[in-house]
Design an enzyme around this catalytic site. Sequence first.
Site, mmCIF file in Angstrom:
data_model
loop_
_atom_site.group_PDB
_atom_site.id
_atom_site.type_symbol
_atom_site.label_atom_id
_atom_site.label_comp_id
_atom_site.label_asym_id
_atom_site.label_seq_id
_atom_site.Cartn_x
_atom_site.Cartn_y
_atom_site.Cartn_z
ATOM 1 N N SER A 1 101.955 39.223 18.254
ATOM 2 C CA SER A 1 102.377 39.407 19.638
ATOM 3 C C SER A 1 102.586 38.038 20.270
ATOM 4 O O SER A 1 102.419 37.011 19.614
ATOM 5 C CB SER A 1 101.309 40.178 20.410
ATOM 6 O OG SER A 1 100.202 39.324 20.614
ATOM 7 N N LYS A 2 102.910 38.063 21.557
ATOM 8 C CA LYS A 2 103.176 36.810 22.275
ATOM 9 C C LYS A 2 102.036 35.808 22.139
ATOM 10 O O LYS A 2 102.249 34.600 22.147
ATOM 11 C CB LYS A 2 103.395 37.105 23.756
ATOM 12 C CG LYS A 2 104.759 37.623 24.050
ATOM 13 C CD LYS A 2 105.166 37.254 25.477
ATOM 14 C CE LYS A 2 106.406 38.009 25.889
ATOM 15 N NZ LYS A 2 106.120 39.263 26.573
ATOM 16 N N ARG A 3 100.830 36.344 22.058
ATOM 17 C CA ARG A 3 99.664 35.464 21.934
ATOM 18 C C ARG A 3 99.802 34.478 20.774
ATOM 19 O O ARG A 3 99.224 33.416 20.774
ATOM 20 C CB ARG A 3 98.410 36.304 21.645
ATOM 21 C CG ARG A 3 97.713 36.873 22.807
ATOM 22 C CD ARG A 3 96.519 37.674 22.349
ATOM 23 N NE ARG A 3 96.910 38.732 21.413
ATOM 24 C CZ ARG A 3 96.343 38.930 20.230
ATOM 25 N NH1 ARG A 3 95.379 38.154 19.825
ATOM 26 N NH2 ARG A 3 96.733 39.920 19.460
#
Length: 484
Positions: A245-247
Amino acid sequence: MAQVRVRFAPSPTGHLHLGAARTALFNWLFAQGNKGKFILRIEDTDIERSSQEMTKGIVAGLEWLGLEWDEGPYYQSERLNLYREAAQQLVAKGKAYYCYCSPEEIKLRKAKARSKGEFWRYDRRCYYLSEAEKKRFEAENRSRAIRFLVPGQEEIKFDDLIHGQIKVKSKNIEDFVLLRSDGYPTYHLSVVIDDLSMGITHVIRGDDHISNTPKQILLYEALGVPLPRFGHLPLILGPDKKKLSKRHGVTSVLEFRNQGYLPLAVLNFLAQMSWSPGDEERIYTVEEMVARFSFDRVSKGSPIYNLSKLEWLNHQLINQMSAEELFPVIRENLIRFSLWSEDLDSDRKDWFLGLIGLLKERSKTINELAKNCRPFLSDDFPLEEEAVNKYLTHPQLPELLDKLKNDFEQLKDFRPDLTERVLRQRAEEEGVKAALLIHALRVLLLGMKVSPGIFDVLKYMGKEKTLQRMKKLPTMVTQIQRRE
Ligand code: GLU
């Protein structure tokens, strides 16, 4: 075998992330390798979450990767009637039924069951309505959805192209909604109707859809039509083994473009995340990938996202490409940073190609290559403070560089062998190490500590710029000292 027809069917509710791009790539490779068709379908029935901007981004991402589609893009939002008709037909055939329960009622019933510790799934209340009750609800103008009547005792089996045989019992599936009361189809209905009407032979998608497939198979059966083959690609995980994910940093394909990665490197990165095109790690051409692709070499296990692999692939590719091949890419990049001038296309093209040849080996990305070109194209380039402090503060330097500048002035040609001879002679005469002058020149000319061989740098910098920058020594030192 009938002509292979596959599709990539993104929902434009987010960017073209890596998992989706890999799905598109594998569909595309499979179509290419089988002389089939690759269809692009935008699944935009979730009007609240879909956006045109996301669609544009997805299309731009596919185009950048070179994954051209043969048909489409089709938009589900333009095909709503098709889904509505299909749902009505299923009702008419007794395979689906109207449901008048409002979401609030369902929520209450669910909560009640839960409070008693009972498992709840839709209780078929509306399937058992009497004709009189139905009439009453219709007269009240109650809104109604259409639910699929899941057959009770079936074992649903399919042979997944990647995971092998998968079996699910239909008794564990609730009567799911096909058409919402607002007239919009659920994903299961629209995807099956579209795959059917578009003649899709192989449904290749992410593992997150594996639990949807049995429901869709039931729908195919209810419609009385043959099934396509299904294949589910393993989810890509972040280094912490959680869903990517963006993380985890960059996840959108276009972001890679912005950071200076090349499409072929990204394609190899995506492909090699779940599939091994060969025995060695290297850059495969698109043609090689097409020729080698098959589902039996796609692994079931989830790959771990590893950015350094992409950097490595990109670096390899930049190194393998000739300056001519890199020229258009770097040109576009320099235009973006306002570093381009017309004569690089004409009078100075040969010089510029030579410069690319000199710098490419040290550049992992096109952005880095552009950054390395900057001091050769503009006087506005960053100075590494540490480099200035380390290499430009020797007390003898102003005098030494002044002399070296005079020596360089005498040179008619700035050939590497000539500048080297002059520099080494000067160092010897002054009783200092040549490295003192070399390091200082490097920082003065480029602002940094490391670069290709300094005499090649001098050649590409040219006499005029070199002398100009050598004069700047005192200003550069005071500039940095003031910053401290
Ligand atoms: N629209 C779905 C998604 O973006 C894909 C549907 C499918 O491939 O069946 O996840």
